[in-house]
Motif scaffolding. Structure first.
Motif, mmCIF file in Angstrom:
data_model
loop_
_atom_site.group_PDB
_atom_site.id
_atom_site.type_symbol
_atom_site.label_atom_id
_atom_site.label_comp_id
_atom_site.label_asym_id
_atom_site.label_seq_id
_atom_site.Cartn_x
_atom_site.Cartn_y
_atom_site.Cartn_z
ATOM 1 N N LEU A 58 1.112 -1.154 -0.057
ATOM 2 C CA LEU A 58 0.016 -0.076 0.056
ATOM 3 C C LEU A 58 0.773 1.298 0.069
ATOM 4 C CD1 LEU A 58 -1.405 -2.401 1.973
ATOM 5 C CD2 LEU A 58 -3.158 -0.593 2.203
ATOM 6 N N GLU A 59 0.751 2.216 -0.916
ATOM 7 C CA GLU A 59 1.379 3.301 -1.063
ATOM 8 C C GLU A 59 0.475 4.808 -0.762
ATOM 9 O OE1 GLU A 59 4.489 4.194 -3.939
ATOM 10 O OE2 GLU A 59 3.037 5.448 -5.062
ATOM 11 N N VAL A 68 3.576 7.439 2.277
ATOM 12 C CA VAL A 68 3.968 6.375 3.502
ATOM 13 C C VAL A 68 3.904 5.050 2.530
ATOM 14 C CG1 VAL A 68 3.234 5.159 5.410
ATOM 15 C CG2 VAL A 68 3.277 7.690 5.183
ATOM 16 N N VAL A 69 4.873 4.139 2.743
ATOM 17 C CA VAL A 69 4.597 2.788 2.098
ATOM 18 C C VAL A 69 4.473 1.847 3.134
ATOM 19 C CG1 VAL A 69 5.699 0.973 0.619
ATOM 20 C CG2 VAL A 69 5.863 3.478 0.144
ATOM 21 N N TYR A 70 3.235 1.005 2.854
ATOM 22 C CA TYR A 70 3.099 -0.129 3.986
ATOM 23 C C TYR A 70 3.153 -1.721 3.259
ATOM 24 C CZ TYR A 70 0.643 3.400 6.817
ATOM 25 O OH TYR A 70 0.391 4.755 7.418
ATOM 26 N N GLY A 125 -5.240 1.109 7.878
ATOM 27 C CA GLY A 125 -3.879 1.795 8.240
ATOM 28 C C GLY A 125 -3.912 3.085 8.094
ATOM 29 N N GLY A 126 -4.999 3.704 7.956
ATOM 30 C CA GLY A 126 -5.062 5.099 7.843
ATOM 31 C C GLY A 126 -5.127 5.627 6.423
ATOM 32 N N THR A 127 -5.005 4.653 5.489
ATOM 33 C CA THR A 127 -5.098 4.829 4.101
ATOM 34 C C THR A 127 -6.422 5.137 3.479
ATOM 35 O OG1 THR A 127 -5.561 2.567 3.342
ATOM 36 C CG2 THR A 127 -3.132 3.303 3.751
ATOM 37 N N ASN A 128 -6.562 5.371 2.192
ATOM 38 C CA ASN A 128 -7.974 5.370 1.508
ATOM 39 C C ASN A 128 -8.670 4.152 1.246
ATOM 40 O OD1 ASN A 128 -8.041 8.459 1.400
ATOM 41 N ND2 ASN A 128 -6.638 8.368 -0.324
#
Length: 270
Positions: A58-59, A68-70, A125-128
């Motif tokens: 996830l970027e 941030v990259v997960y 993770g707080g992403t979209n």
């Protein structure tokens, strides 16, 4: 008489040229049963992949913030609709995870050693990306569809549907992440190409694209299954925010029975 015949011949010749000029015959609207059957295929694609594991990259891009990259390990079992996401990078998120059990989504943070129940609208993770992007799909049960015709998306011809959320299902109230959705489905493969999700007011909240799908043989299901190799999420409220999800290293062998437990996730976080 000659003028009438000539006019008719010219009109017929012009009509025959229309397909070459890009004019398509009128789209025959789908009836309710046909739309429900189409949504069942979409749901089936996400819900019935057997057991599988994969690495999900996830970027996340956000306005005025560093990208941030997960890296995550992602597990699913379609038989009882369970999934688990374990974060392995960055270091600040390593060991955190999400676990779905009995329609409840739980988040674990090893830094505090606590589990918290999360909602349908949870941002992973707080992403979209959200719970609904990884969870089972129930579009044909939870939404009423209407036909919005065909639309070209690049080289694809898509069936476009407007979905309006139901207030309840089987006598129980529904808490949907999005009360209204527009969805574009490839007419040939029946894979989702695009989704738009709206608030109750009709405001567009998020647009998602699924440019790459892959078909693999599921060892656990003993049948071919599809999964999206790439998903792009665009926040329509904060226009600069977007998330790229890449699914890699898919393994469709049967998973251990004890994997989808809080104890298993906690053991990976130590």
């Amino acid at each position: 008489m000659k003028r009438t015949v000539l006019t008719a011949l010219l009109a017929a010749a012009f009509v025959n040229l229309l397909p070459g000029l890009g004019v398509r015959p009128a789209h025959a609207a789908l009836n309710h049963d046909q739309m429900i059957d189409l949504l069942k295929v979409v749901d089936e694609r996400q819900n019935s992949n057997g057991d599988w594991r994969a690495q999900a990259y996830l970027e996340q891009k956000e306005k005025d913030k560093v990208d941030v990259v997960y890296n995550t390990e992602y597990y699913r079992r379609s038989a009882d609709q369970k999934f688990l996401i374990l974060f392995t990078a960055p270091k600040s998120s390593a060991g955190q995870g999400y676990l779905r059990i009995d329609k409840n989504l739980w988040f674990y943070d090893p830094s505090v050693g606590k589990w918290e129940r999360r909602t349908e609208r949870e941002r992973i993770g707080g992403t979209n990306s959200r719970r609904s992007d990884f969870d089972e799909s129930r579009l044909h049960e939870e939404y009423e569809p209407s036909d919005e015709g065909e639309e070209k998306l690049g080289v694809y011809t898509a069936q476009k549907l407007l979905l309006k959320g139901k207030s309840e299902l089987d006598g129980k109230p529904l808490d949907l992440a999005f009360p209204m959705i527009r969805i574009w489905i490839d007419k040939e493969t029946k894979n989702v190409l695009k989704r738009q999700e709206y608030a109750l007011s009709g405001r567009l909240l998020r647009t998602s694209y699924y440019p790459k799908w892959k078909k693999v043989f599921s060892v656990s299901k003993k049948a071919d299954v599809y999964y999206p190799e790439e998903i792009r999420f665009y926040d329509e409220v904060e226009k600069a925010n977007q998330t790229l999800v890449l699914i890699r290293g898919v393994d469709t062998n049967a998973l251990p029975a004890n994997l989808f437990t809080k104890a298993w996730l906690e053991s990976k976080s130590r």
